[in-house]
Write an enzyme that holds these catalytic residues in place. Structure first.
Site, short mmCIF file in Angstrom:
data_model
loop_
_atom_site.label_atom_id
_atom_site.label_comp_id
_atom_site.label_asym_id
_atom_site.label_seq_id
_atom_site.Cartn_x
_atom_site.Cartn_y
_atom_site.Cartn_z
N THR A 133 90.45 0.15 -43.92
CA THR A 133 91.11 0.80 -45.05
C THR A 133 90.36 0.48 -46.34
O THR A 133 90.14 1.35 -47.19
CB THR A 133 92.57 0.33 -45.17
OG1 THR A 133 93.26 0.64 -43.97
CG2 THR A 133 93.26 1.01 -46.35
N TYR A 134 89.93 -0.77 -46.49
CA TYR A 134 89.17 -1.18 -47.67
C TYR A 134 87.88 -0.38 -47.79
O TYR A 134 87.56 0.15 -48.85
CB TYR A 134 88.85 -2.68 -47.60
CG TYR A 134 87.80 -3.13 -48.57
CD1 TYR A 134 88.10 -3.29 -49.92
CD2 TYR A 134 86.49 -3.36 -48.15
CE1 TYR A 134 87.12 -3.68 -50.83
CE2 TYR A 134 85.51 -3.76 -49.05
CZ TYR A 134 85.83 -3.92 -50.38
OH TYR A 134 84.86 -4.30 -51.28
N LYS A 135 87.15 -0.26 -46.67
CA LYS A 135 85.89 0.47 -46.70
C LYS A 135 86.11 1.95 -46.99
O LYS A 135 85.31 2.58 -47.70
CB LYS A 135 85.14 0.27 -45.39
CG LYS A 135 84.56 -1.13 -45.22
CD LYS A 135 83.66 -1.23 -44.02
CE LYS A 135 82.99 -2.59 -43.95
NZ LYS A 135 82.06 -2.70 -42.80
N GLN A 138 86.56 2.32 -50.69
CA GLN A 138 85.28 2.19 -51.40
C GLN A 138 84.42 3.44 -51.23
O GLN A 138 83.72 3.86 -52.16
CB GLN A 138 84.53 0.95 -50.92
CG GLN A 138 85.28 -0.35 -51.12
CD GLN A 138 85.94 -0.46 -52.47
OE1 GLN A 138 85.30 -0.30 -53.50
NE2 GLN A 138 87.24 -0.71 -52.49
#
Length: 221
Positions: A133-135, A138
């Site tokens: 989810t973080y990637k 980004q």
């Protein structure tokens, strides 16, 4: 070296640890800093910590504005207030702030051939936090940055981003740390260093870049 002497720098999300370190660096390098956020007391604290240029008569060369930049009416008043005092805008740094304010500021950045640095950070990790989810977030920031940069390149306005990972001075183990090839998380000072580079003339040929400051997490599979 004062790379930002007499430059007017608006910092949204300034009422934060990164806001403090970033405003301090800009002020030390000669900038007039406009600190924007919703926590009035914290903005005033940061303001008092900034070095002042005492050539300004009867007023400090920095400014605090308590404002919700998601409110178009407040954005208009904010810009009017800045232009009334400084007459120009050279740099905008948005720390974890929605990009809606950009369109209101870009006409003034065109006049100064200025630039924008958008900063995305993690200041905490929820129980359901997921590296994928973080990637994805980004990647979305990267796409948005590229689109805005290309849209404004011919006007001489550079737009870049800093994708910080978990930003903390806490050295204890955390889920983000397990994905960091460098084995550590970024501090506010680390993020500020990237912001200063992208905002300066040292990065005059850089636009549309999302610079990861996350210990190599973006490079890992």
């Amino acid at each position: 070296m004062k790379r930002f002497k007499e430059k007017t720098v608006i910092i949204t999300g300034a009422d934060s640890d990164i806001g403090l370190t970033t405003a301090t660096r800009f002020a030390r390098e000669g900038a007039n800093c406009i600190l924007v956020g919703i926590n009035h007391d914290l903005l005033e604290y940061i303001y008092k910590e900034l070095p002042q240029d005492h050539t300004w008569i009867n007023t400090g060369n920095h400014l605090t504005i308590t404002s919700d930049v998601n409110d178009p009416t407040q954005i208009v008043r904010l810009i009017e207030h800045v232009l009334e005092k400084y007459e120009h805008i050279d740099v905008m740094v948005n720390i974890d702030t929605a990009v809606g304010i950009h369109q209101s500021v870009i006409p003034y950045l065109i006049k100064t051939k200025g630039n924008i640095v958008n900063v995305s950070t993690l200041t905490a990790i929820a129980a359901d936090w997921n590296i994928n989810t973080y990637k994805a977030e980004q990647n979305s920031l990267t796409d948005t940055t590229k689109a805005m940069a290309l849209e404004n390149a011919l006007n001489g306005v550079r737009i870049n981003a800093v994708a910080a990972g978990l930003v903390t001075t806490d050295t204890s183990s955390n889920p983000f740390l397990t994905h960091s090839p460098l084995g550590k998380t970024a501090t506010p000072v680390d993020v500020t260093a990237a912001i200063m580079f992208l905002a300066s003339d040292d990065a005059a040929m850089i636009t549309g870049v999302n610079l990861p400051v996350n210990g190599g997490v973006s490079a890992s599979s």
